[in-house]
Design an enzyme around this catalytic site. Structure first.
Site, mmCIF file in Angstrom:
data_model
loop_
_atom_site.group_PDB
_atom_site.id
_atom_site.type_symbol
_atom_site.label_atom_id
_atom_site.label_comp_id
_atom_site.label_asym_id
_atom_site.label_seq_id
_atom_site.Cartn_x
_atom_site.Cartn_y
_atom_site.Cartn_z
ATOM 1 N N SER A 26 37.336 37.927 42.454
ATOM 2 C CA SER A 26 36.146 37.145 41.716
ATOM 3 C C SER A 26 36.080 35.768 42.254
ATOM 4 C CB SER A 26 36.445 37.097 40.203
ATOM 5 O OG SER A 26 38.069 36.459 40.063
ATOM 6 N N SER A 76 41.638 39.048 43.511
ATOM 7 C CA SER A 76 40.540 38.151 43.186
ATOM 8 C C SER A 76 40.564 36.994 44.063
ATOM 9 C CB SER A 76 40.210 37.547 41.753
ATOM 10 O OG SER A 76 39.795 38.564 40.959
ATOM 11 N N LYS A 90 36.905 27.051 42.105
ATOM 12 C CA LYS A 90 36.484 28.229 41.188
ATOM 13 C C LYS A 90 35.865 27.816 39.830
ATOM 14 C CE LYS A 90 37.663 32.770 40.327
ATOM 15 N NZ LYS A 90 38.653 33.949 40.318
#
Length: 480
Positions: A165, A189, A89
């Protein structure tokens, strides 16, 4: 010549075994996933940066080490993830020398000067970084879209958003562009995109997976922000947790708790008692989502567990819970903006043309939250925590839907007060371990996730219950 093959269909556990046995090379594994990225990512938009050259070099080195029977550079034996590609990420999971954008156009050319502890640990286990995945700016919202590279689609239905996210990581997994990926979770997330993309996301008990981020080491407690694994199988998540977890001197919140993650995957659940809350008492779960989750919960009974539908009896309305989380979450977003200014000398509020309106709105709300608001939110947070603890005193796990709806569009703008969509954020207050596993598809073909909540430091129970669901209701067909 295309190297894409069935290698992209293998789990990380299977791929690592085949590499160690000499059935396939790390180079072939990396090439297959790079070809898959080239073939499908224009449509899905999971990656911000693809590390083709560096990944191939690392794979060649991995192959040489295996062929020569040599230990790794640090002198250890080959790790359990030797030669397996991993997607990182683009927020928190820094890799030295690789572009790290935080999902922000302001940091389009930013290059990480260090490697995060969790990435070091994954690489020490043999994983090969294949690229960085998309995220909303500084991970501020539950959908993945930004001013830098745009929106990320769910591989199950490209008209839907991948969630956020950690949307890029989830989409990379569901699209078979990587077998494992990192995510992080401040309000869901990890779990929101896992549900939206039909993959498995695990938010560990706060403190198990260290965060050595700087310049602030003390800003992750109000919302219990943590890094965790994202995978297509429960066994792969256990394998990642084994590599990632453990105390670290740079993280004052890390804890020295020993858990046998991999053994938990094989544990039977015949003696487990599972509580099922269809809506955490107050969330407006859509009928089509409720139907899928109701059906999926039957898997636990098929595995021999006892399942009871319960109410948490936390005593709060959804509005009261939302008001409390606005104080805690928006304050954490303001804190992020403050840290960016301290670390990089950039005040996000001075760049309205380059910073998304939703992030600026959250910062503004955070500015209006004072100590009194946080104090009041602490009372609500404690009440919810106590209600969960009461349930888990009698049950081994609590299961709920991950999201109240499964049809968030690719470019749909959710307001900063849209807290009725994810049933995830209350567990960032409490710090419990929570996974989101695929529960199935609605009649419209939209993915639905099932949250599995365990006792604090009962991460092995969450894995055991998740694995039982996977055995009873396999979900690999989602990745065709």
């Amino acid at each position: 010549m295309s190297h894409e093959s069935d290698l992209t269909r293998l789990s990380a556990t299977e791929l690592a075994t085949r590499i160690r046995n000499g059935d396939v090379t790390a180079t072939a594994a990396v090439e297959a996933h790079l070809d898959r990225i080239e073939a499908v990512d224009d449509e899905i938009n999971a990656f911000v940066t693809v590390c083709s050259e560096a990944a191939l070099e690392a794979a060649a080195e991995a192959d040489r080490a295996l062929e020569a029977g040599e230990p790794t550079e640090g002198g250890e034996d080959l790790g359990p993830l030797h030669g397996v590609p991993v997607a990182l990420k683009d927020l928190g999971s820094l890799k030295e020398g690789v572009r790290h954008t935080y999902g922000s156009a302001l940091f389009a050319d930013n290059v990480a000067e260090e490697t995060a502890a969790v990435v070091e640990r994954l690489e020490a286990a043999g994983a090969i970084v294949i690229g960085k995945t998309n995220t909303p700016e500084f991970g501020h919202k539950g959908t993945t879209d930004n001013e830098l590279v745009g929106a990320t689609a769910s591989p199950i239905d490209i008209d839907l958003n991948a969630g956020g996210s950690s949307g890029g990581s989830a989409a990379a997994l569901g699209g078979r562009m990587a077998p494992i990926a990192t995510g992080s979770d401040a309000g869901g997330s990890l779990r929101i995109p896992a549900a939206a993309c039909g993959v498995y996301g695990f938010k560990p008990t706060f403190g198990l997976v260290p965060d050595d981020g700087r310049p602030s080491a003390f800003g992750r407690k109000t919302q219990h922000v943590t890094t965790g694994p994202m995978t297509r199988t429960v066994a792969d998540a256990a394998l990642m947790l084994e590599a990632m977890a453990g105390p670290h001197p740079a993280d004052p919140s890390s804890v020295p708790v020993e858990i046998d993650y991999r053994a938990a995957v094989e544990r039977p659940i015949e003696d487990y008692r599972i509580a099922y809350s269809p809506d955490l008492d107050v969330f407006p779960v859509a009928d089509e989502v409720r139907a899928v989750v109701d059906d999926a919960v039957g898997a636990f009974e098929a595995a021999g567990a006892t399942v009871d539908e319960i109410e948490l009896d936390h005593g709060y309305s959804l509005e009261e819970l939302q008001e409390a989380t606005m104080a805690t979450y928006m304050t954490s977003i303001l804190e992020t903006a403050t840290i960016v200014e301290e670390a990089h000398g950039i005040d996000l509020r001075d760049h309205p043309d380059e910073v998304s309106d939703s992030l600026l709105a959250m910062i503004h709300i955070g500015e209006g939250s004072g100590p009194e608001d946080l104090a009041r939110s602490g009372v609500v947070r404690t009440g919810f925590y106590d209600a969960v603890q009461d349930v888990l005193a009698d049950y081994d796990a609590l299961v709920t839907p991950t999201l109240s709806r499964g049809d968030v569009g690719l470019h749909e703008e959710l307001s900063s007060s849209a807290w009725d969509w994810p049933l995830t954020w209350p567990f960032n207050w409490t710090g419990h371990p929570v996974a989101s596993a695929p529960a199935g598809l609605t009649e419209r073909g939209h993915p639905v996730g099932l949250q599995i909540v365990g006792r604090r430091f009962g991460d092995d129970d969450v894995l055991a219950v998740s694995a039982a669901l996977e055995r009873e209701r396999p979900w690999e067909h989602l990745y065709e």
